[in-house]
Write a protein that holds these residues in place. Structure first.
Motif, PDB file in Angstrom:
ATOM      1  N   GLU A   1       0.689  -1.116  -0.054  1.00 43.73           N
ATOM      2  CA  GLU A   1       0.077  -0.062  -0.026  1.00 43.73           C
ATOM      3  C   GLU A   1       0.910   1.202   0.014  1.00 43.73           C
ATOM      4  O   GLU A   1       0.535   2.281  -0.579  1.00 43.73           O
ATOM      5  CB  GLU A   1      -0.870  -0.169   1.338  1.00 43.73           C
ATOM      6  N   TRP A   2       2.033   1.210   0.556  1.00 44.90           N
ATOM      7  CA  TRP A   2       2.976   2.350   0.734  1.00 44.90           C
ATOM      8  C   TRP A   2       3.604   2.816  -0.665  1.00 44.90           C
ATOM      9  O   TRP A   2       3.823   3.861  -0.901  1.00 44.90           O
ATOM     10  CB  TRP A   2       3.825   2.081   1.866  1.00 44.90           C
ATOM     11  N   SER A   3       3.799   1.617  -1.514  1.00 48.53           N
ATOM     12  CA  SER A   3       4.400   1.767  -2.695  1.00 48.53           C
ATOM     13  C   SER A   3       3.241   2.545  -3.417  1.00 48.53           C
ATOM     14  O   SER A   3       3.584   3.430  -4.289  1.00 48.53           O
ATOM     15  CB  SER A   3       4.767   0.450  -3.293  1.00 48.53           C
ATOM     16  N   ASP A   4       2.155   2.288  -3.270  1.00 49.25           N
ATOM     17  CA  ASP A   4       0.921   2.844  -4.047  1.00 49.25           C
ATOM     18  C   ASP A   4       0.968   4.372  -4.020  1.00 49.25           C
ATOM     19  O   ASP A   4       0.702   5.260  -4.388  1.00 49.25           O
ATOM     20  CB  ASP A   4      -0.365   2.232  -4.014  1.00 49.25           C
ATOM     21  N   THR A   5       1.219   4.751  -2.240  1.00 48.62           N
ATOM     22  CA  THR A   5       1.226   5.801  -1.789  1.00 48.62           C
ATOM     23  C   THR A   5       2.360   6.727  -2.270  1.00 48.62           C
ATOM     24  O   THR A   5       2.018   8.011  -2.794  1.00 48.62           O
ATOM     25  CB  THR A   5       1.332   5.928  -0.219  1.00 48.62           C
ATOM     26  N   LEU A   6       3.466   6.183  -2.539  1.00 45.18           N
ATOM     27  CA  LEU A   6       4.441   6.676  -3.180  1.00 45.18           C
ATOM     28  C   LEU A   6       4.257   7.202  -4.442  1.00 45.18           C
ATOM     29  O   LEU A   6       4.731   8.223  -4.988  1.00 45.18           O
ATOM     30  CB  LEU A   6       5.875   5.504  -3.096  1.00 45.18           C
ATOM     31  N   ARG A   7       3.625   6.268  -5.325  1.00 44.53           N
ATOM     32  CA  ARG A   7       3.404   6.567  -6.625  1.00 44.53           C
ATOM     33  C   ARG A   7       2.259   7.879  -6.597  1.00 44.53           C
ATOM     34  O   ARG A   7       2.632   8.684  -7.654  1.00 44.53           O
ATOM     35  CB  ARG A   7       2.773   5.359  -7.205  1.00 44.53           C
ATOM     36  N   SER A   8       1.372   7.786  -5.533  1.00 40.62           N
ATOM     37  CA  SER A   8       0.446   8.997  -5.647  1.00 40.62           C
ATOM     38  C   SER A   8       1.294  10.153  -5.500  1.00 40.62           C
ATOM     39  O   SER A   8       1.047  11.302  -5.989  1.00 40.62           O
ATOM     40  CB  SER A   8      -0.531   8.828  -4.535  1.00 40.62           C
ATOM     41  N   PHE A   9       2.159  10.387  -4.603  1.00 44.31           N
ATOM     42  CA  PHE A   9       3.070  11.420  -4.258  1.00 44.31           C
ATOM     43  C   PHE A   9       3.654  11.981  -5.561  1.00 44.31           C
ATOM     44  O   PHE A   9       3.767  13.193  -5.588  1.00 44.31           O
ATOM     45  CB  PHE A   9       4.220  10.904  -3.170  1.00 44.31           C
ATOM     46  N   PHE A  10       4.164  10.894  -6.212  1.00 49.95           N
ATOM     47  CA  PHE A  10       4.858  11.525  -7.463  1.00 49.95           C
ATOM     48  C   PHE A  10       3.803  11.610  -8.530  1.00 49.95           C
ATOM     49  O   PHE A  10       4.033  12.822  -9.295  1.00 49.95           O
ATOM     50  CB  PHE A  10       5.646  10.509  -8.151  1.00 49.95           C
ATOM     51  N   THR A  11       2.572  11.126  -8.729  1.00 54.36           N
ATOM     52  CA  THR A  11       1.649  11.392  -9.550  1.00 54.36           C
ATOM     53  C   THR A  11       1.099  12.903  -9.818  1.00 54.36           C
ATOM     54  O   THR A  11       1.239  13.262 -10.830  1.00 54.36           O
ATOM     55  CB  THR A  11       0.664  10.321  -9.662  1.00 54.36           C
ATOM     56  N   THR A  12       0.591  13.212  -8.684  1.00 55.44           N
ATOM     57  CA  THR A  12      -0.112  14.656  -8.789  1.00 55.44           C
ATOM     58  C   THR A  12       0.737  15.659  -9.158  1.00 55.44           C
ATOM     59  O   THR A  12       0.211  16.536 -10.182  1.00 55.44           O
ATOM     60  CB  THR A  12      -0.861  14.937  -7.289  1.00 55.44           C
ATOM     61  N   PRO A  13       2.058  15.915  -8.583  1.00 53.91           N
ATOM     62  CA  PRO A  13       2.685  17.109  -9.140  1.00 53.91           C
ATOM     63  C   PRO A  13       3.027  16.806 -10.728  1.00 53.91           C
ATOM     64  O   PRO A  13       3.092  17.889 -11.374  1.00 53.91           O
ATOM     65  CB  PRO A  13       3.832  17.079  -8.177  1.00 53.91           C
ATOM     66  N   LEU A  14       3.251  15.515 -10.933  1.00 52.25           N
ATOM     67  CA  LEU A  14       3.842  15.202 -12.418  1.00 52.25           C
ATOM     68  C   LEU A  14       2.737  15.651 -13.243  1.00 52.25           C
ATOM     69  O   LEU A  14       2.928  16.269 -14.346  1.00 52.25           O
ATOM     70  CB  LEU A  14       4.238  13.994 -12.602  1.00 52.25           C
ATOM     71  N   GLN A  15       1.333  15.250 -13.142  1.00 50.18           N
ATOM     72  CA  GLN A  15       0.346  15.352 -13.690  1.00 50.18           C
ATOM     73  C   GLN A  15       0.224  17.142 -14.083  1.00 50.18           C
ATOM     74  O   GLN A  15      -0.536  17.754 -14.900  1.00 50.18           O
ATOM     75  CB  GLN A  15      -0.964  14.913 -13.194  1.00 50.18           C
ATOM     76  N   LEU A  16       0.320  17.730 -12.991  1.00 52.79           N
ATOM     77  CA  LEU A  16      -0.243  19.390 -12.874  1.00 52.79           C
ATOM     78  C   LEU A  16       1.137  19.891 -13.758  1.00 52.79           C
ATOM     79  O   LEU A  16       0.733  20.738 -14.714  1.00 52.79           O
ATOM     80  CB  LEU A  16       0.218  19.701 -11.400  1.00 52.79           C
TER      81      LEU A  16
END
Length: 479
Positions: free
Chosen positions: A145-160
């Motif tokens: 689950e924390w690996s998914d959280t890490l992915r989300s941490f990267f995802t939002t700023p990159l998408q922005l």
């Protein structure tokens, strides 16, 4: 350490914390993206993500088979990891050309302009999904689950960044792709095993399970994402966008159930392989008792003020989706129960039963969804999904009872949660009817009061809830 030796409550609590962190990051981004892109652009992104999640099932099904074998006593873990990575390389190479031909000749879902973003995301997700499934078979399964959280941490700023550069929906796909690729090394590090080439015997053993887990994955994912597939094919990406924001508002209801089901499959498999049937019954009963502990208050809270939630959070362009939101919140409650039963059947080494049940449910969902869409629009599709999930739960419940008669399906903790939910609904509905919601502050006050009422009621009426909270907190402080 095997999954059966893990502290199940502690790992679930760690996994739920990861889910909340991931949701907080993703939800903040979704509010911005849904408002900036509007229902059409936002829906186009989720059509791509849904197609990736459906079409990667040969790879994820192979990863699930590797996970199952890892959870069994005596299976060479390094060979299972090697098998998983092998599948993540070979299977996409065979699938992407077929998808390209379909796009050229049909232009289904208007993917012709998004095929390159789709392809790179598909490849990255295949590697991530396989390795993360293997990680969830380890004793530290909360790390998945924390690996998914890490992915989300990267995802939002990159998408922005990509959206600010003018890439729109494709930019959201590219942002998720890069975030996924950046997260894979962390997953491999947490698995902490060097992969080796599998022997013929290991491949044969994994294949014997994969011949069920792959079609199971197709059936389960298609059924769970059928609403978006149908809306995208027969209506517009705007309808998908309107549907997706309701899914996100109810997402927190899945956190405990989703984490528990991931660990439950490996634990049931481990205990079953050692003939510890009482331990299996205890884990399954406990998981069913608490899988919907967050989905229930979200359902009752949503039912009290559905339209105000949508408009306040995502804007007036998403108004009118209140019934869809309530329906999806109810679906989450039922889904969390049936997901525990599915994981149990997989752990009992009976994926064939799950596959047959899933196929019947999918056929029913397709037929009902199409008919009700023509008559009632988006809400008709949601009704079909709820009815299909209820039938899945009923058939899985009957099957589980044949294998594990002592399992309690509707345990006292679940009944107490429903009572606490009703209490919360009465209060919030009255306050909402009296004062209404005109801005974020009033909405947050109502949500806060609802949460306090629900959990305070549970603490008062449920001894098992008090003991569970006390045990998890003690384990977390000790860990």
């Amino acid at each position: 350490m095997s999954a059966g030796e893990a502290d199940f409550g502690l790992e679930i609590s760690r996994g739920v914390l990861a889910k909340f962190a991931m949701a907080a990051i993703g939800f903040a981004g979704s509010i911005v993206f849904a408002r900036v892109l509007g229902p059409s652009g936002y829906g186009a992104f989720y059509i791509v993500v849904t197609l990736v999640n459906v079409l990667d099932n040969p790879v994820t099904g192979w990863g699930s088979a590797c996970k199952k074998r890892i959870s069994e006593t005596g299976f060479p873990i390094a060979e299972a990891l090697g098998s998983g990575l092998l599948g993540a390389v070979i299977l996409p190479l065979g699938m992407l050309p077929a998808v390209y031909l379909i796009v050229i000749f049909t232009d289904l879902y208007a993917l012709s302009g998004l095929f390159v973003p789709f392809s790179v995301l598909f490849s990255a997700v295949c590697f991530f999904a396989v390795t993360n499934r293997i990680l969830s078979a380890r004793s530290n399964f909360a790390a998945a689950e924390w690996s998914d959280t890490l992915r989300s941490f990267f995802t939002t700023p990159l998408q922005l960044v990509f959206i600010l550069l003018g890439f729109e929906a494709a930019g959201m796909v590219y942002g998720l792709t890069i975030a996924t690729a950046l997260s894979i090394p962390y997953v491999l590090y947490r698995i902490h095993i060097r992969p080796v080439l599998p022997t013929r015997e290991s491949l044969a053993s994994i294949t014997s399970y994969a011949r069920y887990s792959i079609p199971n994955g197709f059936i389960s994912t298609t059924q769970s994402r059928f609403d978006i597939l149908l809306l995208g094919a027969l209506l517009t990406s705007s309808a998908v966008g309107e549907y997706q924001v309701s899914m996100q508002l109810t997402l927190a209801g899945t956190f405990i159930g989703a984490v528990a089901s991931k660990g439950l499959m490996a634990r049931v498999s481990d205990y079953w392989s050692r003939n510890e049937h009482d331990a299996v019954i205890n884990d399954v009963t406990n998981s069913l008792g608490y899988a919907s502990v967050l989905a229930i208050p979200i359902f009752f809270g949503v039912a009290a003020m559905p339209n105000d939630l949508l408009v306040t959070v995502f804007g007036s362009q998403y108004a009118g989706g209140g019934l869809v939101l309530v329906g999806l919140a109810l679906f989450r409650v039922v889904k969390m129960q049936s997901s525990q039963l599915q994981s149990t059947m997989a752990g009992l080494n009976r994926p064939d039963i799950t596959m047959r049940i899933g196929l019947v449910v999918l056929i029913l969902n397709v037929g009902l969804g199409y008919a009700l869409l023509l008559e009632y629009g988006v809400f008709g599709v949601v009704v079909a999904t709820i009815l299909s999930e209820v039938i899945r739960y009923a058939t899985l419940s009957y099957t589980i009872k044949q294998h594990l008669p002592a399992v309690t399906l509707f345990a006292k903790p679940l009944r107490q949660q429903l009572l606490a939910g009703v209490t919360m609904f009465i209060l919030i509905d009255w306050l909402h009817m009296t004062n209404g919601v005109s801005w974020w502050g009033e909405l947050l006050v109502l949500i806060g009061l609802g949460g306090i009422t629900y959990f305070a009621t549970l603490i008062v009426i449920s001894k098992s809830f008090r003991l569970t909270v006390k045990g998890v907190v003690s384990d977390a402080l000790a860990g």
